[in-house]
Motif scaffolding. Structure first.
Motif, mmCIF file in Angstrom:
data_model
loop_
_atom_site.group_PDB
_atom_site.id
_atom_site.type_symbol
_atom_site.label_atom_id
_atom_site.label_comp_id
_atom_site.label_asym_id
_atom_site.label_seq_id
_atom_site.Cartn_x
_atom_site.Cartn_y
_atom_site.Cartn_z
ATOM 1 N N VAL A 178 0.853 -1.180 0.000
ATOM 2 C CA VAL A 178 0.000 0.000 0.000
ATOM 3 C C VAL A 178 0.894 1.237 0.000
ATOM 4 C CG1 VAL A 178 -1.933 -1.113 1.172
ATOM 5 C CG2 VAL A 178 -0.138 -0.007 2.521
ATOM 6 N N PRO A 179 0.381 2.388 -0.423
ATOM 7 C CA PRO A 179 1.204 3.601 -0.417
ATOM 8 C C PRO A 179 1.617 3.989 1.006
ATOM 9 C CG PRO A 179 -0.802 3.885 -1.717
ATOM 10 C CD PRO A 179 -0.958 2.613 -0.968
ATOM 11 N N ASP A 180 2.666 4.771 1.100
ATOM 12 C CA ASP A 180 3.082 5.306 2.388
ATOM 13 C C ASP A 180 2.166 6.469 2.767
ATOM 14 O OD1 ASP A 180 5.236 3.575 2.675
ATOM 15 O OD2 ASP A 180 6.557 4.880 1.493
ATOM 16 N N ASP A 185 -5.146 8.418 6.811
ATOM 17 C CA ASP A 185 -5.247 8.562 5.361
ATOM 18 C C ASP A 185 -5.181 7.208 4.663
ATOM 19 O OD1 ASP A 185 -5.779 11.120 4.520
ATOM 20 O OD2 ASP A 185 -3.691 11.759 4.607
ATOM 21 N N LEU A 186 -4.340 6.342 5.175
ATOM 22 C CA LEU A 186 -4.193 5.022 4.576
ATOM 23 C C LEU A 186 -5.489 4.222 4.715
ATOM 24 C CD1 LEU A 186 -2.352 3.037 3.164
ATOM 25 C CD2 LEU A 186 -1.467 2.351 5.413
ATOM 26 N N ALA A 187 -6.092 4.297 5.908
ATOM 27 C CA ALA A 187 -7.363 3.595 6.128
ATOM 28 C C ALA A 187 -8.452 4.160 5.230
ATOM 29 C CB ALA A 187 -7.769 3.693 7.594
ATOM 30 N N LEU A 197 -3.346 10.975 0.127
ATOM 31 C CA LEU A 197 -2.115 10.304 -0.267
ATOM 32 C C LEU A 197 -1.730 10.720 -1.677
ATOM 33 C CD1 LEU A 197 -2.835 6.663 0.983
ATOM 34 C CD2 LEU A 197 -1.557 8.456 2.159
ATOM 35 N N ALA A 198 -0.451 10.880 -1.918
ATOM 36 C CA ALA A 198 0.036 11.278 -3.244
ATOM 37 C C ALA A 198 0.243 10.052 -4.124
ATOM 38 C CB ALA A 198 1.344 12.046 -3.097
ATOM 39 N N GLU A 199 -0.144 10.174 -5.371
ATOM 40 C CA GLU A 199 0.111 9.161 -6.397
ATOM 41 C C GLU A 199 -0.384 7.772 -5.996
ATOM 42 O OE1 GLU A 199 4.222 9.266 -7.415
ATOM 43 O OE2 GLU A 199 4.165 11.345 -8.076
#
Length: 207
Positions: A178-180, A185-187, A197-199
């Motif tokens: 998953v992105p950093d 934000d990840l959830a 999240l970027a990109e």
């Protein structure tokens, strides 16, 4: 991360408080405003959460007695129940949300310890131990508290819940990486909700 029954029960209770506080803060006219879920008003979302508590009560009854009581008679019945609930006056809809949440909490509190390992079947057809029921409800209450769009965000949810949610959704989506980014934000990203999240490649809605 591993999660325990005690963890899930606690997150469910915290999520229920957040959700009910958000519902209680809605003015009657604001029930007709859009929720954070495309195509659903707040009315539909509140009706869904109330109906979900009643459906999970069926699974607790199944675990307690061994009597097969599915969450819903059918997917059509589930959709019809949400539609009926969405037509209720705001006060009745809020009352249903409170009462169904209380019924579920009472039923779980009365379930003997050994019955938490009894097998039940979810609305998606998964056979799971009854100990999954509080986790299922914690996801509904926490994520949909955000979806009500009253000011609650993923950053307001318990950190440990978010960590468990990320693990759960990654597994369900079949993602190895998953992105950093920050945990809230990840959830949000993995759940298909707005994120910063970027990109990060777009994901469809979840739950």
């Amino acid at each position: 991360m591993s999660r325990t029954l005690t963890d899930a029960r606690g997150w469910m209770q915290q999520g229920t408080k957040l959700l009910l506080a958000s519902v209680d803060g809605l003015a009657p006219a604001s029930y007709d405003a859009p929720s954070g879920l495309p195509g659903w008003s707040r009315r539909h979302l509140v009706a869904h959460v109330a109906a979900n508590a009643d459906a999970l009560c069926n699974l607790v009854h199944w675990a307690a007695t061994g009597e097969k009581t599915p969450m819903y008679a059918s997917l059509e019945e589930r959709a019809a129940g949400i539609a009926r609930g969405a037509r209720l006056p705001a006060e009745e809809l809020a009352a249903w949300t409170h009462e169904s949440s209380e019924r579920l909490e009472t039923a779980m509190a009365a379930l003997p310890f050994e019955r938490w390992q009894a097998e039940v079947v979810t609305a998606q057809g998964r056979t799971v131990p009854a100990s999954e029921i509080p986790w299922m409800r914690s996801r509904e209450t926490c994520v949909h508290a955000v979806d009500l769009a009253t000011g609650v965000g993923f950053a307001d949810l318990p950190k440990e819940f978010l960590a468990a949610l990320v693990v759960d959704i990654k597994a369900q989506r079949g993602l190895d990486t998953v992105p950093d980014g920050r945990l809230p934000d990840l959830a949000a990203y993995l759940a298909g909700r707005p994120y910063t999240l970027a990109e990060a490649p777009e994901l469809g809605p979840w739950l």
